[in-house]
Motif scaffolding. Sequence first.
Motif, PDB file in Angstrom:
ATOM      1  N   GLU A  67       0.829  -1.201   0.000  1.00 55.88           N
ATOM      2  CA  GLU A  67       0.000   0.000   0.000  1.00 55.88           C
ATOM      3  C   GLU A  67       0.869   1.260   0.000  1.00 55.88           C
ATOM      4  OE1 GLU A  67      -3.425   2.429   0.088  1.00 55.88           O
ATOM      5  OE2 GLU A  67      -3.101   0.321  -0.466  1.00 55.88           O
ATOM      6  N   LEU A  68       1.989   1.212   0.707  1.00 52.83           N
ATOM      7  CA  LEU A  68       2.909   2.341   0.764  1.00 52.83           C
ATOM      8  C   LEU A  68       3.416   2.714  -0.621  1.00 52.83           C
ATOM      9  CD1 LEU A  68       4.944   4.293   2.121  1.00 52.83           C
ATOM     10  CD2 LEU A  68       6.408   2.311   2.558  1.00 52.83           C
ATOM     11  N   PHE A  69       3.866   1.734  -1.393  1.00 51.05           N
ATOM     12  CA  PHE A  69       4.424   2.012  -2.718  1.00 51.05           C
ATOM     13  C   PHE A  69       3.338   2.470  -3.695  1.00 51.05           C
ATOM     14  CE2 PHE A  69       8.208   0.342  -1.017  1.00 51.05           C
ATOM     15  CZ  PHE A  69       9.242   0.656  -1.890  1.00 51.05           C
ATOM     16  N   LYS A  70       2.142   1.899  -3.564  1.00 52.30           N
ATOM     17  CA  LYS A  70       1.042   2.324  -4.430  1.00 52.30           C
ATOM     18  C   LYS A  70       0.667   3.772  -4.151  1.00 52.30           C
ATOM     19  CE  LYS A  70      -0.760  -2.386  -4.824  1.00 52.30           C
ATOM     20  NZ  LYS A  70      -1.770  -3.347  -4.313  1.00 52.30           N
ATOM     21  N   ARG A  71       0.556   4.123  -2.893  1.00 53.27           N
ATOM     22  CA  ARG A  71       0.192   5.495  -2.526  1.00 53.27           C
ATOM     23  C   ARG A  71       1.269   6.495  -2.941  1.00 53.27           C
ATOM     24  NH1 ARG A  71      -3.015   6.898   2.796  1.00 53.27           N
ATOM     25  NH2 ARG A  71      -4.776   5.464   2.648  1.00 53.27           N
ATOM     26  N   ALA A  72       2.531   6.095  -2.790  1.00 51.81           N
ATOM     27  CA  ALA A  72       3.633   6.994  -3.129  1.00 51.81           C
ATOM     28  C   ALA A  72       3.860   7.083  -4.631  1.00 51.81           C
ATOM     29  CB  ALA A  72       4.909   6.536  -2.423  1.00 51.81           C
ATOM     30  N   GLY A  73       3.259   6.176  -5.392  1.00 53.62           N
ATOM     31  CA  GLY A  73       3.432   6.179  -6.836  1.00 53.62           C
ATOM     32  C   GLY A  73       4.803   5.714  -7.273  1.00 53.62           C
ATOM     33  N   VAL A  74       5.428   4.853  -6.470  1.00 54.95           N
ATOM     34  CA  VAL A  74       6.752   4.324  -6.807  1.00 54.95           C
ATOM     35  C   VAL A  74       6.579   2.890  -7.340  1.00 54.95           C
ATOM     36  CG1 VAL A  74       9.047   3.734  -5.938  1.00 54.95           C
ATOM     37  CG2 VAL A  74       7.841   5.725  -5.015  1.00 54.95           C
ATOM     38  N   PRO A  75       6.955   2.625  -8.579  1.00 52.91           N
ATOM     39  CA  PRO A  75       6.813   1.269  -9.124  1.00 52.91           C
ATOM     40  C   PRO A  75       7.633   0.257  -8.329  1.00 52.91           C
ATOM     41  CG  PRO A  75       7.298   2.855 -10.863  1.00 52.91           C
ATOM     42  CD  PRO A  75       7.521   3.563  -9.559  1.00 52.91           C
ATOM     43  N   TYR A  76       7.075  -0.925  -8.159  1.00 52.86           N
ATOM     44  CA  TYR A  76       7.783  -1.937  -7.374  1.00 52.86           C
ATOM     45  C   TYR A  76       7.410  -3.335  -7.864  1.00 52.86           C
ATOM     46  CZ  TYR A  76       3.477  -3.270  -4.987  1.00 52.86           C
ATOM     47  OH  TYR A  76       2.216  -3.743  -4.715  1.00 52.86           O
ATOM     48  N   GLU A  77       8.219  -4.286  -7.467  1.00 51.51           N
ATOM     49  CA  GLU A  77       7.932  -5.710  -7.649  1.00 51.51           C
ATOM     50  C   GLU A  77       8.311  -6.398  -6.357  1.00 51.51           C
ATOM     51  OE1 GLU A  77      10.113  -9.045 -10.214  1.00 51.51           O
ATOM     52  OE2 GLU A  77       8.868  -7.726 -11.461  1.00 51.51           O
ATOM     53  N   MET A  78       7.432  -7.243  -5.810  1.00 53.84           N
ATOM     54  CA  MET A  78       7.678  -7.887  -4.522  1.00 53.84           C
ATOM     55  C   MET A  78       7.883  -9.386  -4.703  1.00 53.84           C
ATOM     56  SD  MET A  78       5.297  -7.821  -1.041  1.00 53.84           S
ATOM     57  CE  MET A  78       5.242  -6.018  -1.000  1.00 53.84           C
ATOM     58  N   THR A  79       8.954  -9.885  -4.093  1.00 55.03           N
ATOM     59  CA  THR A  79       9.280 -11.307  -4.173  1.00 55.03           C
ATOM     60  C   THR A  79       9.618 -11.839  -2.786  1.00 55.03           C
ATOM     61  OG1 THR A  79      10.233 -10.980  -6.376  1.00 55.03           O
ATOM     62  CG2 THR A  79      10.762 -13.048  -5.263  1.00 55.03           C
ATOM     63  N   LEU A  80       9.077 -12.988  -2.453  1.00 51.40           N
ATOM     64  CA  LEU A  80       9.411 -13.696  -1.218  1.00 51.40           C
ATOM     65  C   LEU A  80      10.278 -14.890  -1.593  1.00 51.40           C
ATOM     66  CD1 LEU A  80       7.132 -14.588   1.754  1.00 51.40           C
ATOM     67  CD2 LEU A  80       8.434 -16.404   0.633  1.00 51.40           C
ATOM     68  N   ARG A  81      11.417 -15.003  -0.915  1.00 48.26           N
ATOM     69  CA  ARG A  81      12.321 -16.124  -1.167  1.00 48.26           C
ATOM     70  C   ARG A  81      13.218 -16.318   0.048  1.00 48.26           C
ATOM     71  NH1 ARG A  81      15.786 -13.910  -6.195  1.00 48.26           N
ATOM     72  NH2 ARG A  81      16.621 -16.020  -6.054  1.00 48.26           N
ATOM     73  N   PHE A  82      14.209 -17.173  -0.051  1.00 43.88           N
ATOM     74  CA  PHE A  82      15.165 -17.385   1.037  1.00 43.88           C
ATOM     75  C   PHE A  82      16.491 -17.807   0.419  1.00 43.88           C
ATOM     76  CE2 PHE A  82      14.462 -21.765   0.249  1.00 43.88           C
ATOM     77  CZ  PHE A  82      15.314 -22.530   1.020  1.00 43.88           C
ATOM     78  N   PRO A  83      17.611 -17.816   1.150  1.00 44.75           N
ATOM     79  CA  PRO A  83      17.747 -17.536   2.584  1.00 44.75           C
ATOM     80  C   PRO A  83      17.775 -16.043   2.889  1.00 44.75           C
ATOM     81  CG  PRO A  83      19.873 -18.097   1.680  1.00 44.75           C
ATOM     82  CD  PRO A  83      18.875 -18.302   0.569  1.00 44.75           C
ATOM     83  N   TRP A  84      17.443 -15.720   4.125  1.00 45.00           N
ATOM     84  CA  TRP A  84      17.305 -14.348   4.571  1.00 45.00           C
ATOM     85  C   TRP A  84      18.617 -13.576   4.435  1.00 45.00           C
ATOM     86  CZ3 TRP A  84      14.350 -10.573   4.734  1.00 45.00           C
ATOM     87  CH2 TRP A  84      14.323  -9.585   5.723  1.00 45.00           C
TER      88      TRP A  84
END
Length: 252
Positions: A67-84
């Motif tokens: 929601e933060l990136f959408k509101r700020a109008g900053v394009p993003y791509e989110m990925t979940l993976r590992f190892p941390w």
Amino acid sequence: MPTKNNNVRGALLGALMTLLPLAPANAAGEKINLLTQNFPPFSMAVDGKNFAKEGAINGIDAEVVAELFKRAGVPYEMTLRFPWSRLQDLAEKTHGFGVFSLSRTPQREPKYKWVGPLSEIQIVLLKNPDSPIQLSSLEDAKQYRIGSKDGSVGSQYMITRGIEVQSSLIDTPAKLKAGQFDLWATTNPSGEYEAKQAGVGPLAVALTLSRVDLYLALNKDTPDEVVDKLQRTLDQMKQEGLLQQAARRYVN
């Protein structure tokens, strides 16, 4: 016939054009690759696996960051993976990357640009509920086998204090239950939530060590105008109560 002034303007324009590729991307145009891990209830793969993208990721901080990136109008791509530990390394060394949810320790402070805090956690040592272990200080814990997820804040807390930790990549609550180690250095509410989801819980808190804020950490090449815009947007979301609403969806 071209004039002297036209020649000068043309030369200046040409010089300016050669500099444009070196200018940083503007705040609206730079896509940021956001990395996170299975860190319930803050970020989780919907199917429980160790890889997911975009809408297949949920959790308190995952919702807030999206929601933060959408509101700020900053394009993003989110990925979940590992190892941390690998995700942190990518965000530190690769332009256009960021990682969440990361604690802002003195060791990490100079490595990133920071936006937050997103949430608060408690660093804890968890034990099996029938364990006879009684702790009054971290010094008491040194005689026991301590396990922790590789690269996690719990692991870092132990290591920076000279305490040996058994590294674990997956199934950490099950390993504690099976007796592979005596104590689990982790955080709450994530540790208890993870144990419950794995069918292992409830676990018991042997010792609460510290309270820590979690942040979004961005590569240091991220333009300051992007970082500032994200921070201002997050502050506004807090005023609207959106962070508290996200937390209530996952934690009683």
